[in-house]
Design an enzyme around this catalytic site. Structure first.
Site, PDB file in Angstrom:
ATOM      1  N   SER A  70       0.833  -1.203   0.000  1.00  0.00           N
ATOM      2  CA  SER A  70       0.000   0.000   0.000  1.00  0.00           C
ATOM      3  C   SER A  70       0.864   1.248   0.000  1.00  0.00           C
ATOM      4  O   SER A  70       0.564   2.235  -0.681  1.00  0.00           O
ATOM      5  CB  SER A  70      -0.912   0.002   1.229  1.00  0.00           C
ATOM      6  N   ARG A 149      -8.526 -16.351  35.892  1.00  0.00           N
ATOM      7  CA  ARG A 149      -9.168 -16.077  34.609  1.00  0.00           C
ATOM      8  C   ARG A 149     -10.297 -15.059  34.789  1.00  0.00           C
ATOM      9  O   ARG A 149     -11.241 -15.295  35.543  1.00  0.00           O
ATOM     10  CB  ARG A 149      -9.728 -17.378  34.043  1.00  0.00           C
TER      11      ARG A 149
END
Length: 285
Positions: A70, A149
């Protein structure tokens, strides 16, 4: 400043080019920029882009290779257009952009002094270290403590570049796509759509219908619903009473939907067949 909007749609096919450009006065991008450009080396894409009012940067063979980046193409464009101060690079594979996204991100450059701004989305994925097939090494967590967690609602997640758009100054383009005084612009997940492989299309199409931008015109409003009983409201069943009278079965979800429309001020007319030669009309209610 003279910002330019930049995109190339060949990756996802010709019809996305028309989605990208739309009418110049109604497009997502022309709201903010004096010019909208489509970069391509494809004749058909060039025709569609021009037909919808965009300008076309015809890429040279040197920057149209499979290995071209790009940055190569945008730097070529900047060299050929010295009046450009700011580039807004739009990815054609992210079709849920709205004007407010680009307006707010552009102001981060024009008013806050950043030299490059790129879009991100917040994701809540627990990442683990990759183990090559056949390996005996145990995988390891990369962004969590398994013994503690977190719940999703207790975790802010991570900001991931989604490739929807990049905005940068001319000076930054000449040095690289990102750098200097850079900043991210966070998009909500419903607007963060990426079309990369064929199976992404069905999801993207549904997301565009719900969260896409369709120009400056106000959406059409339903004022009247004409609905035939037979074949529309009936579900194909015929019921026979104890006296031998035939009755049709109507789905209650349809009648519930009709009541919802009426509450919104929509007129509902129900058409039903009385015999082969006569049709009567009644108001839904």
């Amino acid at each position: 400043m003279n910002p330019q909007v930049w995109a190339w749609p060949h990756k996802t096919g010709l019809h996305l080019c028309s989605l990208l450009v739309t009418k110049p006065e109604e497009s997502t991008y022309s709201v903010l920029s004096p010019s909208v450009w489509v970069s391509t080396d494809h004749d058909d894409i060039e025709k569609v882009a021009k037909a919808w009012g965009a300008q076309v940067h015809r890429r040279s063979p040197e920057v149209s290779k499979d290995s071209s980046s790009s940055l190569d193409t945008i730097q070529e464009f900047v060299r050929l257009n010295p009046e450009v101060d700011v580039i807004c690079h739009i990815q054609a594979t992210s079709p849920c952009l709205h004007p407010f996204h680009l307006k707010e991100a552009l102001e981060m450059i024009t008013k806050q002094g950043f030299t490059s701004v790129f879009s991100v989305v917040r994701e809540h994925h627990f990442r683990w270290q990759e183990v090559k097939k056949g390996g005996s090494v145990a995988t390891q967590p990369l962004n969590l403590d398994p013994s503690n967690r977190p719940r999703r609602q207790d975790w802010d997640g991570e900001l991931c570049e989604n490739g929807s758009f990049y905005i940068y100054t001319r000076a930054m383009i000449e040095r690289g796509l990102q750098g200097g005084k850079w900043a991210y612009y966070e998009m909500l997940p419903e607007y963060s759509v990426d079309i990369d492989v064929d199976i992404d299309w069905p999801v993207a199409e549904q997301r565009v219908l719900r969260f896409g931008y369709f120009g400056l015109d106000k959406p059409e409003v339903v004022r009247l619903l004409l609905c035939k009983v037979s074949g529309c409201l009936t579900d194909g069943r015929v019921l026979i009473s104890v006296s031998g009278e035939e009755m049709v079965s109507v789905n209650t979800r349809d009648t519930m939907g009709i009541r919802m429309l009426q509450r919104e001020g929509v007129e509902v007319q129900i058409l039903y067949i009385q015999n082969k030669h006569t049709a009567e009309r009644g108001s839904g209610g």
